[in-house]
Scaffold this motif. Structure first.
Motif, PDB file in Angstrom:
ATOM      1  N   ILE A   1       0.825  -1.351  -0.210  1.00 43.54           N
ATOM      2  CA  ILE A   1       0.128  -0.067   0.039  1.00 43.54           C
ATOM      3  C   ILE A   1       0.889   1.358   0.049  1.00 43.54           C
ATOM      4  CG2 ILE A   1      -1.584   1.202   1.407  1.00 43.54           C
ATOM      5  CD1 ILE A   1      -2.943  -1.423   2.104  1.00 43.54           C
ATOM      6  N   ASP A   2       1.973   1.107   0.810  1.00 42.74           N
ATOM      7  CA  ASP A   2       2.784   2.321   0.824  1.00 42.74           C
ATOM      8  C   ASP A   2       3.335   2.574  -0.492  1.00 42.74           C
ATOM      9  OD1 ASP A   2       2.067   2.763   3.532  1.00 42.74           O
ATOM     10  OD2 ASP A   2       4.173   2.092   4.231  1.00 42.74           O
ATOM     11  N   PHE A   3       4.049   1.529  -1.063  1.00 41.18           N
ATOM     12  CA  PHE A   3       4.746   1.558  -2.496  1.00 41.18           C
ATOM     13  C   PHE A   3       3.540   2.445  -3.394  1.00 41.18           C
ATOM     14  CE2 PHE A   3       5.289  -0.136  -6.573  1.00 41.18           C
ATOM     15  CZ  PHE A   3       6.603   0.100  -6.944  1.00 41.18           C
ATOM     16  N   TYR A   4       2.508   1.944  -3.562  1.00 40.40           N
ATOM     17  CA  TYR A   4       1.574   2.408  -4.549  1.00 40.40           C
ATOM     18  C   TYR A   4       1.028   3.695  -4.216  1.00 40.40           C
ATOM     19  CZ  TYR A   4       1.558  -1.562  -7.450  1.00 40.40           C
ATOM     20  OH  TYR A   4       2.055  -2.660  -8.357  1.00 40.40           O
ATOM     21  N   VAL A   5       1.082   4.016  -3.057  1.00 38.62           N
ATOM     22  CA  VAL A   5       0.401   5.523  -2.551  1.00 38.62           C
ATOM     23  C   VAL A   5       1.723   6.554  -2.812  1.00 38.62           C
ATOM     24  CG1 VAL A   5      -0.120   7.025  -0.619  1.00 38.62           C
ATOM     25  CG2 VAL A   5      -1.183   4.658  -0.800  1.00 38.62           C
ATOM     26  N   CYS A   6       2.914   5.982  -2.479  1.00 43.43           N
ATOM     27  CA  CYS A   6       4.114   6.879  -2.649  1.00 43.43           C
ATOM     28  C   CYS A   6       4.300   6.947  -4.471  1.00 43.43           C
ATOM     29  CB  CYS A   6       5.468   6.182  -2.326  1.00 43.43           C
ATOM     30  SG  CYS A   6       5.605   6.174  -0.459  1.00 43.43           S
ATOM     31  N   SER A   7       3.913   5.917  -5.067  1.00 37.55           N
ATOM     32  CA  SER A   7       4.208   5.990  -6.544  1.00 37.55           C
ATOM     33  C   SER A   7       2.938   7.090  -7.086  1.00 37.55           C
ATOM     34  CB  SER A   7       4.059   4.620  -6.983  1.00 37.55           C
ATOM     35  OG  SER A   7       4.943   3.812  -6.619  1.00 37.55           O
ATOM     36  N   GLU A   8       1.755   7.359  -6.658  1.00 37.14           N
ATOM     37  CA  GLU A   8       0.606   7.991  -7.199  1.00 37.14           C
ATOM     38  C   GLU A   8       0.673   9.125  -6.768  1.00 37.14           C
ATOM     39  OE1 GLU A   8      -2.856   5.609  -7.556  1.00 37.14           O
ATOM     40  OE2 GLU A   8      -1.574   3.717  -7.867  1.00 37.14           O
ATOM     41  N   SER A   9       1.413   9.868  -5.735  1.00 37.87           N
ATOM     42  CA  SER A   9       1.359  11.054  -5.066  1.00 37.87           C
ATOM     43  C   SER A   9       2.024  12.263  -6.266  1.00 37.87           C
ATOM     44  CB  SER A   9       2.155  11.357  -3.810  1.00 37.87           C
ATOM     45  OG  SER A   9       3.439  11.042  -4.026  1.00 37.87           O
ATOM     46  N   ASP A  10       1.497  13.501  -5.918  1.00 36.80           N
ATOM     47  CA  ASP A  10       2.179  14.627  -6.757  1.00 36.80           C
ATOM     48  C   ASP A  10       3.534  14.757  -6.489  1.00 36.80           C
ATOM     49  OD1 ASP A  10      -0.572  15.186  -7.833  1.00 36.80           O
ATOM     50  OD2 ASP A  10      -1.000  16.558  -6.111  1.00 36.80           O
ATOM     51  N   VAL A  11       3.888  14.623  -5.487  1.00 34.77           N
ATOM     52  CA  VAL A  11       5.172  14.829  -4.944  1.00 34.77           C
ATOM     53  C   VAL A  11       5.772  13.578  -3.973  1.00 34.77           C
ATOM     54  CG1 VAL A  11       7.005  16.228  -3.773  1.00 34.77           C
ATOM     55  CG2 VAL A  11       4.864  17.355  -4.875  1.00 34.77           C
ATOM     56  N   PHE A  12       6.656  12.922  -4.163  1.00 33.32           N
ATOM     57  CA  PHE A  12       7.199  11.945  -3.170  1.00 33.32           C
ATOM     58  C   PHE A  12       8.421  12.476  -2.580  1.00 33.32           C
ATOM     59  CE2 PHE A  12      10.243   8.249  -2.937  1.00 33.32           C
ATOM     60  CZ  PHE A  12       9.490   7.578  -1.748  1.00 33.32           C
ATOM     61  N   MET A  13       8.694  12.162  -1.312  1.00 36.24           N
ATOM     62  CA  MET A  13       9.635  12.391  -0.480  1.00 36.24           C
ATOM     63  C   MET A  13      10.128  11.191   0.366  1.00 36.24           C
ATOM     64  SD  MET A  13      10.583  15.538   2.246  1.00 36.24           S
ATOM     65  CE  MET A  13       9.933  16.655   1.127  1.00 36.24           C
ATOM     66  N   PRO A  14      11.194  10.657   0.128  1.00 39.10           N
ATOM     67  CA  PRO A  14      11.957   9.456   0.765  1.00 39.10           C
ATOM     68  C   PRO A  14      12.410  10.110   2.194  1.00 39.10           C
ATOM     69  CG  PRO A  14      13.315   9.969  -0.978  1.00 39.10           C
ATOM     70  CD  PRO A  14      12.168  11.029  -1.271  1.00 39.10           C
ATOM     71  N   ALA A  15      12.501   9.644   3.157  1.00 37.59           N
ATOM     72  CA  ALA A  15      13.206  10.106   4.274  1.00 37.59           C
ATOM     73  C   ALA A  15      14.603   9.342   4.502  1.00 37.59           C
ATOM     74  CB  ALA A  15      12.532   9.730   5.492  1.00 37.59           C
TER      75      ALA A  15
END
Length: 196
Positions: free
Chosen positions: A129-143
């Motif tokens: 779920i995290d992978f796909y939500v991160c993939s579909e956001s307008d902006v992604f920021m990895p910590a």
């Protein structure tokens, strides 16, 4: 080392790209959960006239030996400060203090799905779920800067190249473009040879 491109190599490369970025499909029930989370976050973003930003905090990894004292690992306080320096004023406790419109999957997931997808035996579901939500956001920021190549590949393949990597050198008023991932700026991710 640079390989000569031959039809055989091209075919292998195409199959590798398909396997890496295009062959996995979510189970319908998981897809429904991901879609509902993404749609809810997009709606909330539109209502506040802002972008749908996902920060992948990876709290489980922050305590590991490789992250302690590393400039490549950022906790909630550091992410909140970085976002503030970039001028985000409307977007975890530390993040919520500065950005009240912060949501977690636990808060945003439909109530009737939480037991199955967030229960004690569902860590693999959470990762998907995290992978796909991160993939579909307008902006992604990895910590954690070293652990986002798969999300970056999926995003690049779908044309979502706003991947912002935190940096201690950010100062107030810094431009977002200064912190775009090297995968995007230098086109070093394998996905560029597959899709672009």
């Amino acid at each position: 080392m640079r390989r000569t491109r031959t039809p055989e190599n091209e075919e292998r490369h195409s199959v590798g790209c398909l396997a890496m970025f295009g062959s996995l499909e979510l189970q319908p029930e998981v897809r429904e959960v991901v879609d509902s989370i993404v749609e809810r976050l997009k709606t909330l973003s539109r209502k506040s006239d802002s972008e749908f930003v996902v920060v992948d905090l990876r709290l489980d990894m922050l305590d590991q030996k490789g992250c302690q004292g590393s400039k490549n690992c950022y906790g909630p306080d550091e992410i909140a400060l970085f976002l503030k320096k970039l001028g985000w004023d409307n977007s975890l406790d530390s993040l919520k203090d500065l950005f009240p419109k912060t949501y977690t999957r636990e808060l945003i997931m439909p109530m009737d799905k939480k037991q199955k997808f967030l229960g004690s035996d569902s860590s693999e579901y959470e990762k998907v779920i995290d992978f796909y939500v991160c993939s579909e956001s307008d902006v992604f920021m990895p910590a954690i800067s070293g652990f986002y190549a798969n999300v970056a590949g999926k995003r690049i393949g779908s044309g979502k190249t706003k991947i912002v990597v935190p940096d201690d050198s950010a100062s107030a008023g810094s431009e977002l473009g200064n912190y775009i991932s090297r995968y995007v700026l230098k086109k070093t991710h394998m996905a560029y040879s597959c899709f672009c």
